[in-house]
Design an enzyme around this catalytic site. Structure first.
Site, PDB file in Angstrom:
ATOM      1  N   ASP A 154      28.792  50.012  42.650  1.00 55.14           N
ATOM      2  CA  ASP A 154      29.306  50.419  41.339  1.00 55.14           C
ATOM      3  C   ASP A 154      28.741  49.506  40.255  1.00 55.14           C
ATOM      4  OD1 ASP A 154      30.711  52.052  39.633  1.00 55.14           O
ATOM      5  OD2 ASP A 154      32.600  50.965  39.827  1.00 55.14           O
ATOM      6  N   ALA A 199      43.429  50.063  38.764  1.00 52.01           N
ATOM      7  CA  ALA A 199      44.260  48.888  38.554  1.00 52.01           C
ATOM      8  C   ALA A 199      44.264  48.503  37.072  1.00 52.01           C
ATOM      9  CB  ALA A 199      43.748  47.713  39.393  1.00 52.01           C
ATOM     10  N   ALA A 216      42.925  44.804  30.346  1.00 58.27           N
ATOM     11  CA  ALA A 216      42.248  46.103  30.450  1.00 58.27           C
ATOM     12  C   ALA A 216      42.955  46.935  31.497  1.00 58.27           C
ATOM     13  CB  ALA A 216      40.767  45.919  30.827  1.00 58.27           C
ATOM     14  N   LYS A 238      44.614  41.180  38.732  1.00 58.87           N
ATOM     15  CA  LYS A 238      44.292  42.598  38.868  1.00 58.87           C
ATOM     16  C   LYS A 238      45.389  43.250  39.705  1.00 58.87           C
ATOM     17  CE  LYS A 238      40.430  45.668  40.021  1.00 58.87           C
ATOM     18  NZ  LYS A 238      39.013  45.699  40.470  1.00 58.87           N
ATOM     19  N   VAL A 283      44.293  44.960  34.617  1.00 57.89           N
ATOM     20  CA  VAL A 283      43.974  43.533  34.652  1.00 57.89           C
ATOM     21  C   VAL A 283      44.791  42.819  33.571  1.00 57.89           C
ATOM     22  CG1 VAL A 283      42.162  41.795  34.495  1.00 57.89           C
ATOM     23  CG2 VAL A 283      41.664  44.023  35.498  1.00 57.89           C
TER      24      VAL A 283
END
Length: 670
Positions: free
Chosen positions: A145, A30, A25, A47, A32
Site C-alpha cells: 500500500d 482505524a 486522522a 492507532k 489515529v
C-alpha cells in the site's frame, strides 16, 4: 473541530497506560490519536481500530500483522511500532497499536500544497521511501500500500514509511483479495495485483514508480469516474511518460519511471534495492540544471513562484526533508552522497512495448540535459557530427560485425547442466558466465534453471551469459506449535513460509479446548516452502454420564466406573439394609454428566453394626431371651433333658463377643 466533544476516546486512559489527547486522522480501518504513554512519559501515535471491525478476526489479524511487520524492520525510514494490545475496561474491545509519533505531515499534504516537485526534490523524497521498502524486501515483506498518504515527512526533514497493515510475507502475498474485495489503493495497484491477486516486491516497485510519476508531474497517471476504470487502465495501458504530462523532463527520468512501472513484473527491478541503486545513479549523473529546473507552470509570470510554491523544500543528505521559513532560494546544488558513487550497470533489454523507447541504464551513456529548448539548439551540431560519424562508420562496419565487438554467437542450451559444466561450455565459445542462485522446486540443486540470453538467442562475442543456478527447493524448518491455540499455530506456520494442512479434533484430558494436541510433522523437520502441516486440535475433556452403582458389589462398581472412563473412590459404613460389600450410595448420582477422568465417590456397606453379646449362663431362659432380643439378636433355644429346670447352661456365641446386630444366639437350657 473540538474532538473532545465529538470523539469519546479523547480524554480516556486506554489500557491503563495511554492518555488520549486529540485525534490526528481517521481512515477506513482505524483512527489515529495523539496520546501520552504514562509509563514511559513520551508522546505516541495511538492507532485504534474502529469498534465495528474489532469483531472481525481478519481485520484484527491484519491490525496485529502491522505491528509484527514493522517490528521486524530496523530502519530509520520505517515508523516504529512500540506496543499492541486491547482494552476491554469499558465493555467494548478497543484494539490499538502504539506507534512512533512523527511531528510533521504526509507527502500527500506536500503534493497538495506544492504540486509537482523539481526532479532533485522528487528523487530525494523517493530515496528514503525505497530505502524503507528495501529493508522490508530484505526481511521478506511486501508493503502492498505504497502511496503519498503513507509517507510521513517529519519537521526535522526525516522521511518515514507508515502503515504496514497490509504487509505480508512475500511467500504468502499471493492473496491480494479478501472476500472478493481488492486490498490496496487503486491508483497505485500493480497490474498483477489487479488481474491475478498476486503481490511481491515488484508490486511495491510499481507503486513506487507511480509515486515518482506523481512527484514529477503533480498528477496520477490514470483517472476514472469509478475505481474499476483506474484498475482497468493499470492492467491494459502503459503508464505515460512523465514528459508527456509535463514537457521538458529529462529522458532519463522517463526511462526510470518506465522501468519501474512496466506492466510485466519481469521487466521491472527485482525489488526496491535495485530501483534505489538506479535512482541514485540517475541523480548522480544528471546535471544540476536538470535536477533543479522548476516545472514550467511554476515559472509563469517572469519566474515568480506561485503562493503554493512560496516555501522551498530544503533537501538534505540521506533523503532528509525540512520546511524552512519562506524563501526564494532554491535547494543546494550537489552535495548528495550519491554524487560520489559510480553509475549503475546497464539495463539492456528492458524495452517498453509500443513506445519506441528502451531503458538503457547509466553505464557509459550520455545523460540528456533536460528541457526541449536546449535539445533543439543542439540539433544542428548533432546533424553535422552524425554525417562525419556515418562516414567513419562505413569503414568500420565490416570489422565490427565480423571480428569486432559487434560479432554475435548463439547462446548454447545450458538448462539442466551443472554450473561447472555450463561454465566450460560457455568458455569454449569465448563467453563468460555470471551465476546467481535461486530456489527451484523442479531443478536439482547445483544445476542450471535458465540463462539470459536464452538458448539459441544471440550474445555478443566475448560477452557474458547470466545463468540461474538452482539451490533446490526452498526448505523451511517446521516450528513447534503443540500447546498453541489453533489461530496462533496457523500464524506461526505462515510466518515461516508454511501453511496449516488438515485439522482434526480430538478430546484431550491435558490440552485445553482449541489448542494444538499434536502436529503431523515433527518440529525441526524441513519441508518445502508452502507445504502443509497437519494439526490435531483439542476439543477439551470428553463428557461422560455417571453410571448407576448403587446396589452393585464393590468390584462390580469399580469395573463399571473404569468402563465409563471415571475413577472410583470408596468409603465404608455399617448398614442394616444393604449387604456387606455392596454400594450403599454414590456421589454424583448415576446419569449426571461428568468429564472423562473425573471421580465418583461411593459408600460400601460393612453390613449391620456389631453388638456385644450379653453373658447369660445361669440365668433363667425367659429373662435371658428378653436380654438378647433387647440387644437386637435373634434367639434359638436347645433343651437338654427337656429343660426341666429352665436354666441356661451354655450359649453360642459366647457372652462378651461382638456380633452383628440381628444375628442368632443359641441358648442351651437344662
Amino acid at each position: 473541530m473540538d474532538t473532545a466533544v465529538t470523539d469519546p476516546l479523547v480524554g480516556r486512559l486506554v489500557d491503563g497506560r495511554y492518555a488520549v489527547e486529540s485525534r490526528i486522522a481517521r481512515g477506513g480501518m482505524a483512527t489515529v490519536y495523539l496520546a501520552t504513554d504514562t509509563r514511559l512519559d513520551r508522546e505516541v501515535a495511538l492507532k485504534v481500530m474502529h469498534p465495528h471491525l474489532a469483531d472481525d478476526a481478519e481485520f484484527v489479524a491484519r491490525f496485529h500483522r502491522e505491528a509484527k511487520s514493522a517490528a521486524r524492520l530496523s530502519n530509520p525510514h520505517v515508523v516504529a511500532v512500540y506496543d499492541q494490545g486491547a482494552d476491554r475496561s469499558t465493555g467494548v474491545e478497543t484494539v490499538y497499536l502504539a506507534m512512533e509519533h512523527v511531528q510533521g505531515r504526509t507527502l500527500r499534504d506536500l503534493l497538495d500544497e506544492r504540486g509537482p516537485l523539481t526532479p532533485r526534490e522528487a528523487l530525494d523524497v523517493l530515496d528514503p521511501v525505497l530505502d524503507a521498502l528495501a529493508a522490508a524486501h530484505r526481511a521478506g515483506l511486501v508493503h502492498r500500500d505504497v502511496k503519498p498518504e503513507n509517507v510521513l515527512i517529519a519537521e526535522d526533514g526525516r522521511v518515514t514509511v507508515a502503515d504496514f497493515g497490509l504487509a505480508r510475507a512475500a511467500s504468502s502475498s499471493s492473496s491480494g483479495t479478501t472476500t472478493g474485495m481488492l486490498i490496496g489503493t487503486v491508483a497505485y495497484l500493480s497490474p498483477e495485483l489487479v488481474s491475478r491477486g498476486v503481490a511481491d516486491a515488484r508490486s511495491d516497485v510499481y507503486a513506487a514508480g507511480i509515486l515518482l510519476f506523481e512527484l514529477l508531474t503533480g498528477t496520477q497517471p490514470f483517472s476514472g469516474e469509478v475505481p474499476i476504470q483506474v484498475a482497468f487502465q493499470h492492467v491494459n495501458d502503459d503508464v505515460p511518460l512523465p514528459s508527456e504530462r509535463l514537457a521538458g523532463l529529462s529522458d532519463v527520468l522517463d526511462d526510470l519511471v518506465a522501468w519501474a512501472t512496466a506492466r510485466d513484473p519481469d521487466d521491472r527491478p527485482a525489488d526496491a534495492r535495485d530501483l534505489l541503486a538506479e535512482l541514485r545513479a540517475v541523480r548522480a549523473g544528471l546535471p544540476a540544471s536538470d535536477l533543479d529546473a522548476e516545472p514550467p507552470h511554476a515559472q509563469a509570470g517572469g519566474g515568480t513562484a506561485s503562493p503554493a510554491r512560496g516555501r522551498t523544500l530544503a533537501l538534505r543528505r540521506r533523503g532528509a526533508l525540512a520546511l524552512p521559513p519562506d524563501t526564494d532560494e532554491t535547494s543546494e546544488d550537489g552535495g548528495d552522497v550519491a554524487a560520489q558513487r559510480p553509475v549503475a550497470r546497464g539495463r539492456s533489454g528492458r524495452g517498453r512495448s509500443g513506445r519506441g523507447r528502451t531503458w538503457r541504464g547509466r553505464t557509459g551513456s550520455t545523460v540528456p540535459t533536460g528541457w526541449d529548448q536546449r535539445r533543439r539548439s543542439r540539433r544542428g551540431l548533432v546533424a553535422l557530427l552524425l554525417v562525419l560519424t556515418l562516414a567513419l562508420a562505413g569503414g568500420v562496419a565490416g570489422w565490427w560485425l565480423t571480428a569486432g565487438p559487434g560479432a554475435y554467437t548463439a547462446t548454447p542450451d545450458l538448462a539442466g547442466r551443472t554450473a561447472d559444466d555450463a561454465e566450460q561450455v560457455l568458455a569454449t565459445r569465448g563467453l563468460a558466465m555470471r551465476a546467481d542462485e535461486r530456489f527451484d522446486d523442479s531443478v536439482a540443486e547445483g544445476r542450471v534453471i535458465s540463462s539470459d540470453p536464452g538458448a539459441g538467442q544471440d550474445v555478443r562475442d566475448g560477452g557474458t551469459v547470466q545463468v540461474a543456478v538452482s539451490r533446490g527447493p526452498e526448505m523451511r524448518a517446521v516450528p513447534d506449535v503443540a500447546g498453541s491455540s489453533r489461530e496462533d499455530a496457523v500464524a506461526t506456520l505462515e510466518d515461516v513460509g508454511l501453511v496449516a494442512g488438515d485439522v482434526s479434533e480430538v478430546f484431550s484430558q491435558d490440552v485445553a479446548d482449541g489448542s494444538v494436541v499434536e502436529q503431523a510433522t515433527a518440529p525441526g523437520q524441513e519441508l518445502r516452502a508452502g507445504e502443509p502441516v497437519d494439526l490435531v486440535v483439542s476439543k477439551g475433556r470428553e463428557p461422560v454420564d455417571a453410571p448407576d452403582l448403587v446396589g452393585l458389589a464393590r468390584g462390580e462398581a469399580e469395573t463399571a466406573a473404569q468402563d465409563a472412563g471415571l475413577r472410583l473412590e470408596a468409603s465404608e459404613e455399617f448398614s442394616d439394609d444393604v449387604p456387606e460389600g455392596d454400594v450403599v450410595s454414590q456421589q454424583p448420582d448415576g446419569g449426571q454428566s461428568l468429564f472423562r477422568g473425573d471421580t465418583v465417590t461411593v459408600t460400601v456397606s460393612l453390613g449391620p453394626p456389631l453388638v456385644e453379646v450379653p453373658t447369660l449362663r445361669g440365668q433363667q431362659v425367659g429373662p435371658a431371651r428378653d436380654a438378647l432380643e433387647q440387644a437386637g439378636f435373634a434367639v434359638e433355644v436347645e433343651r437338654v433333658l427337656g429343660g426341666i429346670f429352665g436354666t441356661v447352661r451354655d450359649q453360642s456365641p459366647a457372652g462378651g463377643s461382638q456380633q452383628p446386630r440381628g444375628s442368632t444366639v443359641t441358648l442351651t437350657v437344662v
